[in-house]
Design a protein around this motif. Structure first.
Motif, mmCIF file in Angstrom:
data_model
loop_
_atom_site.group_PDB
_atom_site.id
_atom_site.type_symbol
_atom_site.label_atom_id
_atom_site.label_comp_id
_atom_site.label_asym_id
_atom_site.label_seq_id
_atom_site.Cartn_x
_atom_site.Cartn_y
_atom_site.Cartn_z
ATOM 1 N N ILE A 172 0.834 -1.209 0.000
ATOM 2 C CA ILE A 172 0.000 0.000 0.000
ATOM 3 C C ILE A 172 0.865 1.255 0.000
ATOM 4 N N LEU A 173 1.867 1.303 0.876
ATOM 5 C CA LEU A 173 2.730 2.483 0.957
ATOM 6 C C LEU A 173 3.519 2.691 -0.330
ATOM 7 N N SER A 174 4.078 1.621 -0.862
ATOM 8 C CA SER A 174 4.873 1.724 -2.090
ATOM 9 C C SER A 174 3.997 2.145 -3.265
ATOM 10 N N SER A 175 2.794 1.601 -3.336
ATOM 11 C CA SER A 175 1.874 1.954 -4.419
ATOM 12 C C SER A 175 1.449 3.412 -4.307
ATOM 13 N N PHE A 176 1.255 3.870 -3.084
ATOM 14 C CA PHE A 176 0.900 5.277 -2.877
ATOM 15 C C PHE A 176 2.015 6.197 -3.361
ATOM 16 N N VAL A 177 3.266 5.879 -3.018
ATOM 17 C CA VAL A 177 4.386 6.708 -3.459
ATOM 18 C C VAL A 177 4.485 6.695 -4.982
ATOM 19 N N MET A 178 4.306 5.518 -5.590
ATOM 20 C CA MET A 178 4.359 5.433 -7.051
ATOM 21 C C MET A 178 3.194 6.179 -7.694
ATOM 22 N N LEU A 179 2.056 6.245 -7.015
ATOM 23 C CA LEU A 179 0.915 7.016 -7.529
ATOM 24 C C LEU A 179 1.289 8.490 -7.638
ATOM 25 N N THR A 180 1.975 9.001 -6.614
ATOM 26 C CA THR A 180 2.432 10.394 -6.647
ATOM 27 C C THR A 180 3.431 10.609 -7.788
ATOM 28 N N ILE A 181 4.361 9.674 -7.941
ATOM 29 C CA ILE A 181 5.374 9.780 -8.996
ATOM 30 C C ILE A 181 4.712 9.777 -10.377
ATOM 31 N N VAL A 182 3.779 8.857 -10.571
ATOM 32 C CA VAL A 182 3.107 8.739 -11.875
ATOM 33 C C VAL A 182 2.291 9.972 -12.189
ATOM 34 N N CYS A 183 1.647 10.537 -11.175
ATOM 35 C CA CYS A 183 0.774 11.695 -11.401
ATOM 36 C C CYS A 183 1.536 12.981 -11.650
#
Length: 512
Positions: free
Chosen positions: A499-510
């Motif tokens: 969950i935490l890693s996916s959240f950080v990657m969501l910020t990066i992707v956006c």
């Protein structure tokens, strides 16, 4: 300590890696990235960090405090540098309030709309407003020159609606800002060092909370390490202090509830101080003082001390509330609020109808009570979703939000806890949750009606306001005493990593 090889945790590593890869690539598209090489490099970094942490969790599975501290520290630092500048809710105003605190301005009775600040604050403000046609969206170092521009110390007038906020919630950020000034670093370091000090302070508070509580250590750790908790702690927001002190107050109450020895005056005094500090940052959390009712009379040396504690707690709440309302009444005036609302209207968030706002907000009525109850019931799911909506409520992932809600719901209801909790104390805890939840909505009734008189639900409430209350949820709703499965805790922390890693990657992707 038993030596653990990488092969021993291969199933956890595979589940983590595959899950993060699938989520990240599901979010990729031609329209949402500007630096694909950076995104792929960061994805590789996240996977390496995750594998190292799984090994760390496996070797330290009994030391929940250490796991909590390291998890927040690593993901907090990632968020400090990857979250766009001024992208968390109201971070621009928190930045200004932190900067004032760094100059030694702890209290202010100024009722003007504009107050002097350094020019860098105004420069950041203009950069934020220039993003996406005026929408309040933060900016990265790739989109501005803040990483190379010097600090502008020239004084300028700046609009500030948060003067009433307690300076206590801005001390960590102020230390970071002061360091940046002392070493004459570039402007971006005012934000980055302020954020770093903020997340470190939050990390210390919640790690101590996990250490202090004798029960529900892992559920409380999961609340402290949930994406929104770390996201806010890694910003300049006062929410880091509110959430840290709130979680610590709840953990301390659980400690007093389950203490095997008689409580001393210093225990009660420390709890009162923690709640007092939390209440000065967010007035509704002063109601956590009623958690003293969790403590059985048998924990006190005598009945007199028990009654004295209850009396002093209640009178303390009334005194703090009185002082707080007196202070706020002198620092927030109607012109300031009207300007704040009009600014929101200009960015397309809302509109104001000042012609009938005074009549709507002047008195409490049955109509308002119905409005309150309706908002609390029908707004509950909305607040849950907002717990996983980031930025100025501008970006999220439905898949990640749904998965996270299910995960935290299962933890709240089914994480095994052998300790017996009497029904009486479950009811007390539930009432404290309900009262704070209701008080938060109630506090925003006038705001909502003044802001948008035709609103069907109270506006302005956000799920992040209730993060500390999640720490009390297992005490009330947990129904599993001792049913466990093999490697349960390691699987739980693996899911948390996903969950935490996916959240950080969501910020990066956006944003990148």
């Amino acid at each position: 300590m038993k030596k653990i090889n990488l092969h021993d945790n291969i199933k956890f590593i595979l589940v983590f890696s595959i899950s993060v890869l699938l989520f990240t690539f599901s979010e990729f598209s031609k329209s949402n990235y500007a630096h694909p090489k950076f995104e792929l490099a960061f994805l590789f970094l996240i996977l390496i960090i995750g594998i190292i942490l799984i090994q760390f969790y496996s070797k330290n599975k009994e030391d929940i405090v250490k796991i909590t501290f390291i998890t927040i520290l690593i993901f907090g630092v990632l968020c400090v540098f990857t979250t766009p500048i001024m992208d968390t809710p109201d971070e621009l105003y928190h930045f200004y309030r932190s900067e004032l605190t760094s100059e030694g301005i702890l209290f202010s009775s100024n009722t003007n709309d504009f107050i002097d600040t350094i020019g860098t604050v105004d420069e950041f403000n203009k950069t934020v407003k220039n993003q996406k046609n005026g929408q309040p969206v933060g900016f990265t170092v790739f989109e501005s020159n803040v990483d190379t521009a010097p600090i502008n110390n020239s004084k300028t007038d700046f609009y500030m609606p948060f003067l009433h906020n307690s300076f206590i919630g801005y001390l960590p950020q102020a230390i970071g800002i002061l360091i940046a000034k002392l070493f004459d670093l570039n402007a971006v370091w005012l934000v980055w060092l302020g954020r770093l000090c903020n997340v470190l302070f939050y990390d210390i508070l919640v790690s101590y909370a996990v250490k202090k509580t004798p029960i529900f250590k892992i559920p409380i750790s999961l609340v402290a390490t949930m994406p929104m908790s770390i996201y806010l702690a890694s910003s300049l927001s006062i929410d880091a202090t509110i959430n840290g002190l709130g979680i610590l107050a709840i953990a301390f109450a659980l400690y007093m509830y389950k203490s095997e020895k008689s409580l001393e005056i210093k225990d009660i005094l420390l709890f009162n101080i923690i709640v007092f500090l939390c209440g000065t940052c967010k007035i509704t959390y002063i109601l956590l003082i009623f958690l003293v009712l969790l403590i059985p009379m048998s924990k006190f040396k005598n009945k007199k001390m028990y009654l004295l504690t209850i009396f002093s707690s209640i009178t303390g709440v009334l005194l703090i509330f009185y002082l707080y309302t007196c202070y706020v009444s002198h620092t927030i005036n109607l012109p300031t609020l009207e300007m704040f609302f009009n600014q929101s209207a200009n960015t397309g968030n809302s509109s104001i109808n000042t012609s009938n706002s005074n009549s709507l907000t002047s008195t409490f009525s049955i109509q308002k009570l119905k409005f309150l109850i309706k908002s609390e019931i029908f707004g509950f799911y909305e607040q849950c979703v907002k717990l996983f909506t980031f930025g100025w409520l501008t970006y999220t992932s439905q898949i990640l939000s749904t998965f996270s809600l299910i995960f935290y719901g299962l933890i709240g209801f089914f994480y095994p806890e052998n300790s017996e909790i009497d029904l009486k104390y479950k009811i007390i805890s539930f009432l404290v949750i309900l009262i704070i939840y209701s008080a938060t909505f109630f506090a925003l009734i006038d705001y909502s009606l003044y802001h948008c008189p035709d609103a069907t639900l109270i506006r302005g409430v956000q799920g992040r306001y209730f993060i500390p209350l999640l720490s009390l949820m297992p005490l009330v709703f947990n129904i599993n005493k001792n049913k466990r499965f093999k490697d349960m805790d390691l699987w739980i922390f693996t899911v948390l990593l996903i969950i935490l890693s996916s959240f950080v990657m969501l910020t990066i992707v956006c944003y990148y």
